[in-house]
Motif scaffolding. Structure first.
Motif, short mmCIF file in Angstrom:
data_model
loop_
_atom_site.label_atom_id
_atom_site.label_comp_id
_atom_site.label_asym_id
_atom_site.label_seq_id
_atom_site.Cartn_x
_atom_site.Cartn_y
_atom_site.Cartn_z
N PHE A 62 0.92 -0.74 -0.42
CA PHE A 62 -0.01 -0.09 0.15
C PHE A 62 1.03 1.26 -0.11
O PHE A 62 2.30 1.00 0.83
N SER A 63 0.60 2.64 -0.95
CA SER A 63 0.41 3.80 -0.71
C SER A 63 0.13 4.95 0.16
O SER A 63 -1.03 4.68 -0.25
N LEU A 64 0.50 5.04 1.56
CA LEU A 64 -0.27 6.32 1.56
C LEU A 64 0.62 7.66 1.86
O LEU A 64 0.95 8.03 2.04
N SER A 65 -0.86 8.45 2.10
CA SER A 65 -0.68 9.58 1.77
C SER A 65 -1.82 10.67 3.12
O SER A 65 -2.76 9.86 3.20
N VAL A 66 -1.42 11.47 3.36
CA VAL A 66 -1.83 11.98 4.45
C VAL A 66 -2.30 13.23 4.48
O VAL A 66 -1.65 14.61 3.19
N LEU A 67 -3.25 13.85 4.24
CA LEU A 67 -4.38 15.62 4.02
C LEU A 67 -4.08 16.31 5.14
O LEU A 67 -4.47 16.03 5.22
N ASP A 68 -3.33 17.78 4.18
CA ASP A 68 -2.84 18.56 5.00
C ASP A 68 -3.94 19.20 5.36
O ASP A 68 -5.45 19.33 4.62
N ALA A 69 -4.57 20.57 5.85
CA ALA A 69 -5.38 21.51 6.30
C ALA A 69 -5.78 21.62 5.36
O ALA A 69 -7.60 21.89 5.04
N GLY A 70 -5.66 21.88 3.85
CA GLY A 70 -6.22 23.39 2.74
C GLY A 70 -6.41 21.16 1.69
O GLY A 70 -6.74 21.44 0.86
N GLY A 71 -6.61 20.41 1.89
CA GLY A 71 -6.51 18.77 1.62
C GLY A 71 -5.67 18.36 0.37
O GLY A 71 -5.73 17.78 -0.67
N ASN A 72 -4.47 19.10 0.38
CA ASN A 72 -3.00 18.89 -0.04
C ASN A 72 -2.34 16.78 0.28
O ASN A 72 -2.40 16.97 1.55
#
Length: 142
Positions: A62-72
């Motif tokens: 799996f590849s994980l991405s975490v979203l910041d406050a701006g949705g990036n």
């Protein structure tokens, strides 16, 4: 209470339908939380996924991405790999410990992509770049 509020304001998106036929692994739940037991808090990722292939799975990456406050999206630096058998039609819940310096405690969601699947018999499946096996939790108001 906070989770209920976030779920009411945000969305959980998962590609379904056609992607379930193309994707040998279907993610049904992703939970990024902090373990506060026995020392410093540590982020953990709990994933529930199922084998929708007609073969026994030996590994899933799996590849994980975490979203910041701006949705990036901010990619987690390491792939997360499950290395155990999973028979056709079965589900698994697996938890990974994550590096605290790579997970923003103020995140607003996460996205998990199935990158690669290994099967018994030394065959496999690799995402073609379409990210057809993705599960996204987004707490941004819509």
């Amino acid at each position: 209470m906070i989770l209920a509020f976030c779920l009411a304001c945000g969305t959980i998106r998962a590609k379904t339908g056609d992607s379930e036929r193309k994707c040998p692994v279907v993610i049904s739940r992703v939970e990024l939380s902090y373990n506060h037991q026995g020392g410093p808090s540590k982020p953990q990722l709990k994933v529930e996924f199922g084998n929708y292939a007609e073969k026994t799975i030996t590994s899933v990456t799996f590849s994980l991405s975490v979203l910041d406050a701006g949705g990036n999206a901010h990619p987690y630096p390491d792939d997360l790999t499950y290395r155990d058998g999973l028979e056709t039609g079965k589900k698994k819940v697996f938890t990974w410990d994550l590096s605290p310096e790579n997970v923003d405690i103020h995140r607003t969601g996460e996205s998990l992509v199935v990158k690669e699947v290994g099967f018994a018999g030394a065959t496999g499946w690799i995402d073609d770049g379409s990210e057809s096996c993705v599960f996204t939790v987004d707490y941004h108001a819509r």
